[in-house]
Design an enzyme around this catalytic site. Structure first.
Site, PDB file in Angstrom:
ATOM      1  CG  HIS A  61      -1.740  -0.993   1.256  1.00 23.55           C
ATOM      2  ND1 HIS A  61      -2.150  -1.811   2.555  1.00 23.55           N
ATOM      3  CD2 HIS A  61      -2.652  -1.514   0.259  1.00 23.55           C
ATOM      4  CE1 HIS A  61      -3.067  -2.832   2.129  1.00 23.55           C
ATOM      5  NE2 HIS A  61      -3.447  -2.588   0.977  1.00 23.55           N
ATOM      6  CE  LYS A 109     -12.464  -6.940   3.114  1.00 22.90           C
ATOM      7  NZ  LYS A 109     -11.227  -6.225   2.507  1.00 22.90           N
ATOM      8  NE  ARG A 115      -2.861  -8.411  -3.751  1.00 22.66           N
ATOM      9  CZ  ARG A 115      -3.652  -9.194  -3.209  1.00 22.66           C
ATOM     10  NH1 ARG A 115      -2.839 -10.050  -2.117  1.00 22.66           N
ATOM     11  NH2 ARG A 115      -4.941  -9.142  -3.170  1.00 22.66           N
ATOM     12  CB  SER A 154      -4.434  -6.729   4.402  1.00 21.97           C
ATOM     13  OG  SER A 154      -4.137  -5.315   3.927  1.00 21.97           O
TER      14      SER A 154
END
Length: 155
Positions: A17, A41, A90, A128
């Site tokens: 990040h 979440k 990614r 993460s």
């Protein structure tokens, strides 16, 4: 002024990040890191702790701000005067997910453009969720984070 909102749950904020933010400073006058509340979440690291760490990471950068929000990302961007959403990719799985979100954001805020930056290759394996799992089971994760988790937000 070219303002970009970099939204995410950042639970935790990783070196990947950080890399996206630092590289984006060549493209934007201001980058606002927005820690969003994702109702799907449950946070692992407290939001205020993460905000503290992210602010500390960018304390030498006047063009980087950190906010927390609980609203639609596109609405927050409009309120902040941000015409760009910044996202890191990614892999192709990230693209598929982010592409759908970017289309919905354009529905909410027509003038918003999503800018994708490809993650630097050496940081691509970092996520993460993997860091949370490692940390949860006592593994040291310092090499993946641009700050020391042991520093307290209460300091």
């Amino acid at each position: 002024m070219r303002i970009a909102l970099f939204p995410g749950s950042f639970d935790p904020f990783t070196k990947g990040h950080e890399d996206i933010v630092l590289r984006s400073l060549a493209l934007f006058d201001q980058v606002i890191i927005g820690i969003g509340n994702n109702v799907n979440k449950k946070r692992y690291f407290p939001l205020e702790t993460m905000k503290f760490h992210i602010e500390a990471c960018f304390s030498d950068y006047d063009s980087v701000k950190v906010i927390a929000y609980d609203d639609l990302t596109a609405r927050v961007a409009r309120e902040l005067g941000a015409r760009f959403l910044l996202r890191g990719l990614r892999n192709t799985t990230d693209f598929e997910y982010e592409n759908g979100i970017s289309q919905v954001n354009r529905f909410v805020y027509e003038e918003i453009e999503t800018v994708f930056l490809i993650t630097s290759p050496h940081l691509a394996p970092i996520s993460s969720s993997i860091i949370r799992d490692l940390h949860r089971y006592g593994q040291n994760v310092d090499e993946f984070l641009p700050y020391d988790l042991m520093e307290s937000a209460e300091s």
